[in-house]
Motif scaffolding. Structure first.
Motif, PDB file in Angstrom:
ATOM      1  N   MET A   1       0.844  -1.170   0.000  1.00  8.46           N
ATOM      2  CA  MET A   1       0.000   0.000   0.000  1.00  8.46           C
ATOM      3  C   MET A   1       0.895   1.241   0.000  1.00  8.46           C
ATOM      4  SD  MET A   1      -3.096   0.683   2.604  1.00  8.46           S
ATOM      5  CE  MET A   1      -4.591   0.653   1.703  1.00  8.46           C
ATOM      6  N   LYS A   2       0.634   2.132  -0.885  1.00 11.32           N
ATOM      7  CA  LYS A   2       1.433   3.342  -1.025  1.00 11.32           C
ATOM      8  C   LYS A   2       0.967   4.414  -0.045  1.00 11.32           C
ATOM      9  CE  LYS A   2       3.424   1.962  -4.928  1.00 11.32           C
ATOM     10  NZ  LYS A   2       4.792   1.918  -5.255  1.00 11.32           N
ATOM     11  N   MET A   3       1.863   5.345   0.264  1.00  8.17           N
ATOM     12  CA  MET A   3       1.528   6.423   1.199  1.00  8.17           C
ATOM     13  C   MET A   3       0.388   7.284   0.666  1.00  8.17           C
ATOM     14  SD  MET A   3       2.879   6.392   4.133  1.00  8.17           S
ATOM     15  CE  MET A   3       2.601   8.030   4.761  1.00  8.17           C
ATOM     16  N   LYS A   7      -2.953   8.083   2.834  1.00  8.00           N
ATOM     17  CA  LYS A   7      -3.352   9.445   3.186  1.00  8.00           C
ATOM     18  C   LYS A   7      -4.782   9.755   2.754  1.00  8.00           C
ATOM     19  CE  LYS A   7       1.211  11.433   3.465  1.00  8.00           C
ATOM     20  NZ  LYS A   7       2.116  12.507   3.100  1.00  8.00           N
ATOM     21  N   GLU A   8      -5.277   9.066   1.730  1.00 13.21           N
ATOM     22  CA  GLU A   8      -6.634   9.307   1.244  1.00 13.21           C
ATOM     23  C   GLU A   8      -7.696   8.655   2.137  1.00 13.21           C
ATOM     24  OE1 GLU A   8      -6.682   7.934  -2.770  1.00 13.21           O
ATOM     25  OE2 GLU A   8      -5.408   9.576  -3.488  1.00 13.21           O
ATOM     26  N   LEU A   9      -7.315   7.689   2.942  1.00 14.58           N
ATOM     27  CA  LEU A   9      -8.275   6.989   3.798  1.00 14.58           C
ATOM     28  C   LEU A   9      -8.695   7.873   4.965  1.00 14.58           C
ATOM     29  CD1 LEU A   9      -6.532   3.506   4.018  1.00 14.58           C
ATOM     30  CD2 LEU A   9      -8.529   4.090   2.654  1.00 14.58           C
ATOM     31  N   ASP A  10      -9.945   7.704   5.400  1.00 11.57           N
ATOM     32  CA  ASP A  10     -10.356   8.428   6.599  1.00 11.57           C
ATOM     33  C   ASP A  10      -9.922   7.638   7.830  1.00 11.57           C
ATOM     34  OD1 ASP A  10     -12.178   6.384   6.322  1.00 11.57           O
ATOM     35  OD2 ASP A  10     -13.891   7.562   7.019  1.00 11.57           O
ATOM     36  N   LEU A  11     -10.029   8.242   8.979  1.00 12.50           N
ATOM     37  CA  LEU A  11      -9.488   7.684  10.221  1.00 12.50           C
ATOM     38  C   LEU A  11     -10.067   6.309  10.540  1.00 12.50           C
ATOM     39  CD1 LEU A  11      -7.618   8.212  12.615  1.00 12.50           C
ATOM     40  CD2 LEU A  11      -9.543   9.260  13.783  1.00 12.50           C
ATOM     41  N   LYS A  12     -11.371   6.171  10.414  1.00 16.53           N
ATOM     42  CA  LYS A  12     -12.034   4.906  10.742  1.00 16.53           C
ATOM     43  C   LYS A  12     -11.531   3.765   9.851  1.00 16.53           C
ATOM     44  CE  LYS A  12     -16.636   2.932  11.146  1.00 16.53           C
ATOM     45  NZ  LYS A  12     -18.068   3.147  10.915  1.00 16.53           N
ATOM     46  N   ASP A  13     -11.436   4.027   8.553  1.00 14.71           N
ATOM     47  CA  ASP A  13     -10.955   3.003   7.610  1.00 14.71           C
ATOM     48  C   ASP A  13      -9.496   2.651   7.874  1.00 14.71           C
ATOM     49  OD1 ASP A  13     -13.387   2.846   6.330  1.00 14.71           O
ATOM     50  OD2 ASP A  13     -12.829   4.271   4.748  1.00 14.71           O
ATOM     51  N   LEU A  14      -8.706   3.656   8.212  1.00 16.78           N
ATOM     52  CA  LEU A  14      -7.289   3.431   8.462  1.00 16.78           C
ATOM     53  C   LEU A  14      -7.083   2.542   9.685  1.00 16.78           C
ATOM     54  CD1 LEU A  14      -4.484   4.025   7.445  1.00 16.78           C
ATOM     55  CD2 LEU A  14      -4.498   6.148   8.756  1.00 16.78           C
ATOM     56  N   VAL A  15      -7.821   2.814  10.753  1.00 17.86           N
ATOM     57  CA  VAL A  15      -7.718   1.999  11.964  1.00 17.86           C
ATOM     58  C   VAL A  15      -8.141   0.566  11.665  1.00 17.86           C
ATOM     59  CG1 VAL A  15      -8.688   1.647  14.265  1.00 17.86           C
ATOM     60  CG2 VAL A  15      -8.012   3.940  13.543  1.00 17.86           C
ATOM     61  N   ALA A  45       6.948  -7.265   3.754  1.00 20.56           N
ATOM     62  CA  ALA A  45       6.098  -6.263   3.112  1.00 20.56           C
ATOM     63  C   ALA A  45       4.911  -5.902   4.000  1.00 20.56           C
ATOM     64  CB  ALA A  45       5.613  -6.775   1.768  1.00 20.56           C
ATOM     65  N   ALA A  46       4.318  -6.891   4.657  1.00 18.84           N
ATOM     66  CA  ALA A  46       3.185  -6.640   5.542  1.00 18.84           C
ATOM     67  C   ALA A  46       3.603  -5.784   6.733  1.00 18.84           C
ATOM     68  CB  ALA A  46       2.587  -7.961   6.014  1.00 18.84           C
ATOM     69  N   ARG A  47       4.776  -6.086   7.305  1.00 16.40           N
ATOM     70  CA  ARG A  47       5.288  -5.290   8.428  1.00 16.40           C
ATOM     71  C   ARG A  47       5.476  -3.833   8.025  1.00 16.40           C
ATOM     72  NH1 ARG A  47       9.707  -8.749   9.414  1.00 16.40           N
ATOM     73  NH2 ARG A  47      11.008  -6.991   8.854  1.00 16.40           N
ATOM     74  N   ARG A  48       6.009  -3.633   6.841  1.00 18.86           N
ATOM     75  CA  ARG A  48       6.251  -2.267   6.369  1.00 18.86           C
ATOM     76  C   ARG A  48       4.949  -1.522   6.089  1.00 18.86           C
ATOM     77  NH1 ARG A  48      11.741  -2.780   2.717  1.00 18.86           N
ATOM     78  NH2 ARG A  48      13.065  -3.309   4.489  1.00 18.86           N
ATOM     79  N   ASP A  49       3.955  -2.223   5.540  1.00 24.91           N
ATOM     80  CA  ASP A  49       2.655  -1.587   5.310  1.00 24.91           C
ATOM     81  C   ASP A  49       2.019  -1.163   6.626  1.00 24.91           C
ATOM     82  OD1 ASP A  49       2.761  -1.779   2.561  1.00 24.91           O
ATOM     83  OD2 ASP A  49       1.590  -3.634   2.462  1.00 24.91           O
ATOM     84  N   ILE A  50       2.108  -2.030   7.637  1.00 22.20           N
ATOM     85  CA  ILE A  50       1.563  -1.702   8.954  1.00 22.20           C
ATOM     86  C   ILE A  50       2.275  -0.479   9.519  1.00 22.20           C
ATOM     87  CG2 ILE A  50       1.366  -2.509  11.339  1.00 22.20           C
ATOM     88  CD1 ILE A  50       0.948  -5.357  10.136  1.00 22.20           C
ATOM     89  N   ALA A  51       3.587  -0.440   9.367  1.00 17.33           N
ATOM     90  CA  ALA A  51       4.363   0.703   9.865  1.00 17.33           C
ATOM     91  C   ALA A  51       3.946   1.988   9.158  1.00 17.33           C
ATOM     92  CB  ALA A  51       5.849   0.445   9.685  1.00 17.33           C
ATOM     93  N   ARG A  52       3.723   1.926   7.856  1.00 14.03           N
ATOM     94  CA  ARG A  52       3.285   3.114   7.117  1.00 14.03           C
ATOM     95  C   ARG A  52       1.937   3.611   7.625  1.00 14.03           C
ATOM     96  NH1 ARG A  52       4.832  -0.028   2.444  1.00 14.03           N
ATOM     97  NH2 ARG A  52       6.908   0.618   1.805  1.00 14.03           N
ATOM     98  N   MET A  53       1.011   2.674   7.850  1.00 15.80           N
ATOM     99  CA  MET A  53      -0.318   3.058   8.322  1.00 15.80           C
ATOM    100  C   MET A  53      -0.255   3.639   9.732  1.00 15.80           C
ATOM    101  SD  MET A  53      -2.855   0.156   6.735  1.00 15.80           S
ATOM    102  CE  MET A  53      -1.821  -1.290   6.865  1.00 15.80           C
ATOM    103  N   LYS A  54       0.536   3.026  10.593  1.00 14.38           N
ATOM    104  CA  LYS A  54       0.666   3.540  11.960  1.00 14.38           C
ATOM    105  C   LYS A  54       1.346   4.902  11.978  1.00 14.38           C
ATOM    106  CE  LYS A  54       0.496  -0.639  14.723  1.00 14.38           C
ATOM    107  NZ  LYS A  54       1.196  -1.443  15.735  1.00 14.38           N
ATOM    108  N   ARG A  60      -1.526  12.130  12.098  1.00 13.62           N
ATOM    109  CA  ARG A  60      -2.862  12.733  12.241  1.00 13.62           C
ATOM    110  C   ARG A  60      -3.142  13.074  13.685  1.00 13.62           C
ATOM    111  NH1 ARG A  60      -6.818   9.310   8.158  1.00 13.62           N
ATOM    112  NH2 ARG A  60      -5.513   9.585   6.304  1.00 13.62           N
ATOM    113  N   GLU A  61      -2.704  12.217  14.606  1.00 14.18           N
ATOM    114  CA  GLU A  61      -2.906  12.461  16.030  1.00 14.18           C
ATOM    115  C   GLU A  61      -2.153  13.712  16.478  1.00 14.18           C
ATOM    116  OE1 GLU A  61      -1.242  10.288  19.964  1.00 14.18           O
ATOM    117  OE2 GLU A  61      -2.358   8.994  18.572  1.00 14.18           O
ATOM    118  N   LEU A  62      -0.941  13.898  15.991  1.00 17.84           N
ATOM    119  CA  LEU A  62      -0.132  15.046  16.392  1.00 17.84           C
ATOM    120  C   LEU A  62      -0.623  16.341  15.753  1.00 17.84           C
ATOM    121  CD1 LEU A  62       3.437  13.493  16.247  1.00 17.84           C
ATOM    122  CD2 LEU A  62       2.089  14.033  18.277  1.00 17.84           C
TER     123      LEU A  62
END
Length: 64
Positions: A1-3, A7-15, A45-54, A60-62
């Motif tokens: 999943m690309k950045m 970034k286009e996802l809303d908060l609920k979908d991202l979580v 690849a899965a670990r990196r995608d999770i890291a990107r999403m987190k 967004r939190e900051l």
């Protein structure tokens, strides 16, 4: 999943995607310990995608 996609996802979908990806990663690790995966780089690849999403969640939190 690309950045850009993240970034286009809303908060609920991202979580929700983070939770699903973490569950999938755990399942892949379990399957890999029993019988080797055909492509073990999927775990990486899965670990990196999770890291990107987190990372995006944290940004967004900051910015609130």
């Amino acid at each position: 999943m690309k950045m850009n996609e993240i970034k286009e996802l809303d908060l609920k979908d991202l979580v929700e995607k983070v939770e699903n990806a973490e569950a999938k990663l755990q399942q892949m690790k379990l399957n890999h310990s029993i019988a080797p995966l055909e492509n073990p780089s999927q775990i990486k690849a899965a670990r990196r995608d999770i890291a990107r999403m987190k990372t995006e969640l944290r940004q967004r939190e900051l910015n609130k």
